[in-house]
Design an enzyme around this catalytic site. Structure first.
Site, PDB file in Angstrom:
ATOM      1  N   ASP A   1      -6.090   2.081  -9.901  1.00 54.37           N
ATOM      2  CA  ASP A   1      -6.023   2.954  -8.716  1.00 54.37           C
ATOM      3  C   ASP A   1      -7.453   3.305  -8.302  1.00 54.37           C
ATOM      4  OD1 ASP A   1      -3.317   4.835  -7.760  1.00 54.37           O
ATOM      5  OD2 ASP A   1      -5.273   5.386  -6.930  1.00 54.37           O
TER       6      ASP A   1
ATOM      7  N   ASP B   1      -9.900  -0.791  -6.494  1.00 54.83           N
ATOM      8  CA  ASP B   1      -9.665  -0.704  -5.052  1.00 54.83           C
ATOM      9  C   ASP B   1      -9.097  -2.057  -4.649  1.00 54.83           C
ATOM     10  OD1 ASP B   1      -9.739  -0.811  -2.302  1.00 54.83           O
ATOM     11  OD2 ASP B   1     -11.682   0.188  -2.118  1.00 54.83           O
ATOM     12  N   VAL B   2      -7.814  -2.081  -4.279  1.00 52.38           N
ATOM     13  CA  VAL B   2      -7.130  -3.359  -4.072  1.00 52.38           C
ATOM     14  C   VAL B   2      -7.673  -4.153  -2.888  1.00 52.38           C
ATOM     15  CG1 VAL B   2      -4.977  -2.607  -5.172  1.00 52.38           C
ATOM     16  CG2 VAL B   2      -5.258  -2.326  -2.685  1.00 52.38           C
TER      17      VAL B   2
ATOM     18  N   TYR C   1       1.566  -0.065   9.692  1.00 52.98           N
ATOM     19  CA  TYR C   1       2.264  -0.050   8.397  1.00 52.98           C
ATOM     20  C   TYR C   1       3.397  -1.077   8.406  1.00 52.98           C
ATOM     21  CZ  TYR C   1       4.709   1.949   4.312  1.00 52.98           C
ATOM     22  OH  TYR C   1       5.320   2.128   3.096  1.00 52.98           O
TER      23      TYR C   1
ATOM     24  N   LYS D   1       3.520  -4.274   5.937  1.00 56.83           N
ATOM     25  CA  LYS D   1       4.609  -4.401   4.957  1.00 56.83           C
ATOM     26  C   LYS D   1       5.445  -5.656   5.236  1.00 56.83           C
ATOM     27  CE  LYS D   1       4.145  -0.880   2.138  1.00 56.83           C
ATOM     28  NZ  LYS D   1       3.671  -1.142   0.760  1.00 56.83           N
TER      29      LYS D   1
ATOM     30  N   THR E   1       7.550  11.159  -3.100  1.00 57.33           N
ATOM     31  CA  THR E   1       6.392  10.759  -3.906  1.00 57.33           C
ATOM     32  C   THR E   1       5.177  11.521  -3.378  1.00 57.33           C
ATOM     33  OG1 THR E   1       5.654   8.989  -2.437  1.00 57.33           O
ATOM     34  CG2 THR E   1       7.310   8.382  -4.091  1.00 57.33           C
TER      35      THR E   1
ATOM     36  N   THR F   1       4.577  10.864   0.369  1.00 56.37           N
ATOM     37  CA  THR F   1       5.457  11.399   1.421  1.00 56.37           C
ATOM     38  C   THR F   1       5.664  12.916   1.305  1.00 56.37           C
ATOM     39  OG1 THR F   1       7.355  10.910   0.002  1.00 56.37           O
ATOM     40  CG2 THR F   1       6.774   9.255   1.654  1.00 56.37           C
TER      41      THR F   1
HETATM   42  N1  LIG Z   1       7.485   6.933  -0.798  1.00 51.97           N
HETATM   43  C1  LIG Z   1       8.192   6.215   0.079  1.00 51.97           C
HETATM   44  O1  LIG Z   1       9.084   6.728   0.768  1.00 51.97           O
HETATM   45  C2  LIG Z   1       7.892   4.737   0.225  1.00 51.97           C
HETATM   46  C3  LIG Z   1       8.848   3.948   0.886  1.00 51.97           C
HETATM   47  C4  LIG Z   1       8.612   2.586   1.014  1.00 51.97           C
HETATM   48  C5  LIG Z   1       7.469   2.029   0.472  1.00 51.97           C
HETATM   49  N2  LIG Z   1       6.551   2.819  -0.158  1.00 51.97           N
HETATM   50  C6  LIG Z   1       5.370   2.143  -0.733  1.00 51.97           C
HETATM   51  O2  LIG Z   1       5.362   2.340  -2.131  1.00 51.97           O
HETATM   52  C7  LIG Z   1       4.035   2.207  -2.625  1.00 51.97           C
HETATM   53  C8  LIG Z   1       3.735   3.362  -3.572  1.00 51.97           C
HETATM   54  O3  LIG Z   1       3.719   4.564  -2.851  1.00 51.97           O
HETATM   55  P1  LIG Z   1       4.277   5.944  -3.405  1.00 51.97           P
HETATM   56  O4  LIG Z   1       5.167   6.472  -2.339  1.00 51.97           O
HETATM   57  O5  LIG Z   1       4.795   5.754  -4.768  1.00 51.97           O
HETATM   58  O6  LIG Z   1       3.003   6.912  -3.379  1.00 51.97           O
HETATM   59  P2  LIG Z   1       1.745   7.102  -4.349  1.00 51.97           P
HETATM   60  O7  LIG Z   1       0.836   8.041  -3.626  1.00 51.97           O
HETATM   61  O8  LIG Z   1       2.102   7.414  -5.736  1.00 51.97           O
HETATM   62  O9  LIG Z   1       1.131   5.645  -4.414  1.00 51.97           O
HETATM   63  C9  LIG Z   1       0.078   5.170  -3.693  1.00 51.97           C
HETATM   64  C10 LIG Z   1      -1.122   5.030  -4.642  1.00 51.97           C
HETATM   65  O10 LIG Z   1      -1.972   4.028  -4.094  1.00 51.97           O
HETATM   66  C11 LIG Z   1      -3.293   4.449  -4.319  1.00 51.97           C
HETATM   67  N3  LIG Z   1      -4.183   3.747  -3.396  1.00 51.97           N
HETATM   68  C12 LIG Z   1      -4.368   3.950  -2.074  1.00 51.97           C
HETATM   69  N4  LIG Z   1      -5.267   3.091  -1.598  1.00 51.97           N
HETATM   70  C13 LIG Z   1      -5.664   2.315  -2.639  1.00 51.97           C
HETATM   71  C14 LIG Z   1      -6.577   1.236  -2.792  1.00 51.97           C
HETATM   72  N5  LIG Z   1      -7.299   0.790  -1.756  1.00 51.97           N
HETATM   73  N6  LIG Z   1      -6.713   0.664  -4.006  1.00 51.97           N
HETATM   74  C15 LIG Z   1      -5.992   1.116  -5.065  1.00 51.97           C
HETATM   75  N7  LIG Z   1      -5.135   2.143  -4.999  1.00 51.97           N
HETATM   76  C16 LIG Z   1      -4.974   2.729  -3.790  1.00 51.97           C
HETATM   77  C17 LIG Z   1      -3.282   5.956  -4.137  1.00 51.97           C
HETATM   78  O11 LIG Z   1      -4.401   6.568  -4.760  1.00 51.97           O
HETATM   79  C18 LIG Z   1      -1.952   6.316  -4.790  1.00 51.97           C
HETATM   80  O12 LIG Z   1      -2.123   6.622  -6.159  1.00 51.97           O
HETATM   81  C19 LIG Z   1       3.124   2.131  -1.404  1.00 51.97           C
HETATM   82  O13 LIG Z   1       2.777   0.788  -1.168  1.00 51.97           O
HETATM   83  C20 LIG Z   1       4.019   2.657  -0.288  1.00 51.97           C
HETATM   84  O14 LIG Z   1       3.658   2.143   0.976  1.00 51.97           O
HETATM   85  C21 LIG Z   1       6.740   4.160  -0.312  1.00 51.97           C
END
Ligand SMILES: NC(=O)c1ccc[n+]([C@@H]2O[C@H](COP(=O)([O-])OP(=O)(O)OC[C@H]3O[C@@H](n4cnc5c(N)ncnc54)[C@H](O)[C@@H]3O)[C@@H](O)[C@H]2O)c1
Length: 256
Positions: A43, A69-70, A161, A165, A196, A199
């Site tokens: 992360d 950093d991805v 987004y 996606k 999460t 959100t």
């Molecule tokens: N929560 C929802 O409703 C939802 C729904 C559909 C998809 N998603 C997707 O699920 C995935 C996880 O999200 P989440 O909701 O669990 O929230 P989360 O905040 O736990 O996860 C996102 C993480 O990505 C990290 N991050 C951001 N930019 C980064 C980078 N450049 N390099 C490395 N890490 C980075 C953040 O620090 C964070 O820890 C995301 O891809 C999100 O788009 C979430």
């Protein structure tokens, strides 16, 4: 022990503190560890990631953290190397890191567009590019790319987004075709609305939450564990004949 002996690298996995709100990455890390895997959390949030990994170790699990950093190719090279140096191999990659961007077409700047494509599409591409050689050495592997329902259907907002996606969805199928013969499986997960850290702020506003819940046939949003269960299935050998597929976990939302 559904992941016994496996080594996993999970991006965006910093939010994995017990008794606090977890993201999909943090929740998956706990689940993977409980099922016998050794896990590298990656992360950009170093402080939180280090604390989560340390808490996992305190519980007796083999978890480490690497700054990743991805969007940066060198970070991926370093993270894959750190995983193999620590655990000897790599079997599972979860491309989960992400951020949101809610602007419509006209309000989306080029910077917002590039940022979304970079973190989601380029991030998953680079992760696969550098994990696959190690999976080949391990005799196979499983890559789980976290897309979204927003990679399947449209909505009135979040232009960049959605595009990013959706790119993850097809990137997944393309890679699945290329590596099926080498037992490297590639699948996407399409979560619906979940509580999460990503959100939390938005869904804490009652009107926003009510508006989302009204769209879901099951009448609720989900928690991170309900998504992590799907990620675990695709990571494990239980899904040994599953590749190029998309696992939708959305309470029925996109079935309408
Ligand atoms: N929560 C929802 O409703 C939802 C729904 C559909 C998809 N998603 C997707 O699920 C995935 C996880 O999200 P989440 O909701 O669990 O929230 P989360 O905040 O736990 O996860 C996102 C993480 O990505 C990290 N991050 C951001 N930019 C980064 C980078 N450049 N390099 C490395 N890490 C980075 C953040 O620090 C964070 O820890 C995301 O891809 C999100 O788009 C979430």
């Amino acid at each position: 022990m559904r992941l016994e002996g496996k080594v996993a690298l999970i991006s965006g996995a910093a939010a994995g503190l017990r008794r606090e709100l977890m993201g999909f990455g943090g929740a998956s890390a706990w689940m993977f560890l409980r099922e016998g895997a050794r896990v590298m959390l990656g992360d950009i949030n170093e402080e939180l990631g280090e604390r989560s990994a340390s808490q996992m170790r305190d519980e007796g699990y083999d978890a480490r953290f690497v700054r990743l950093d991805v969007t940066q190719e060198q970070d991926w090279i370093d993270a894959v190397k750190a995983t193999v140096d620590a655990f000897g191999k790599l079997d599972v990659l979860v491309n989960n890191a992400g951020t949101g961007a809610q602007q419509n077409v006209e309000d989306t700047t080029v910077e917002i567009w590039d940022g979304q494509m970079n973190v989601h599409a380029k991030g998953a591409f680079l992760g696969m590019k550098h994990a696959i050689p190690e999976m080949r050495r391990a005799g196979g592997g499983s890559i789980v790319n976290i897309s979204s329902i927003n990679g399947l259907v449209g909505s009135p907002t979040s232009t960049a987004y959605h595009a990013a996606k959706a790119a993850v969805r097809l990137l997944t199928k393309n890679a699945a075709m290329q590596y099926a013969g080498e037992s490297i499986r590639v699948n996407s997960v399409h979560p619906g609305y979940a509580w999460t850290p990503l959100t939390e702020k938005n869904f804490s506003i009652k009107e926003h939450l009510d508006e989302r819940v009204a769209r879901v046939p099951m009448g609720r949003i989900c928690d991170a564990d309900e998504i992590a269960n799907g990620i675990l299935y695709l990571a494990s050998d239980e899904s040994s004949f599953v590749t190029g597929s998309e696992l939708v976990i959305d309470g029925g939302m996109t079935a309408q």
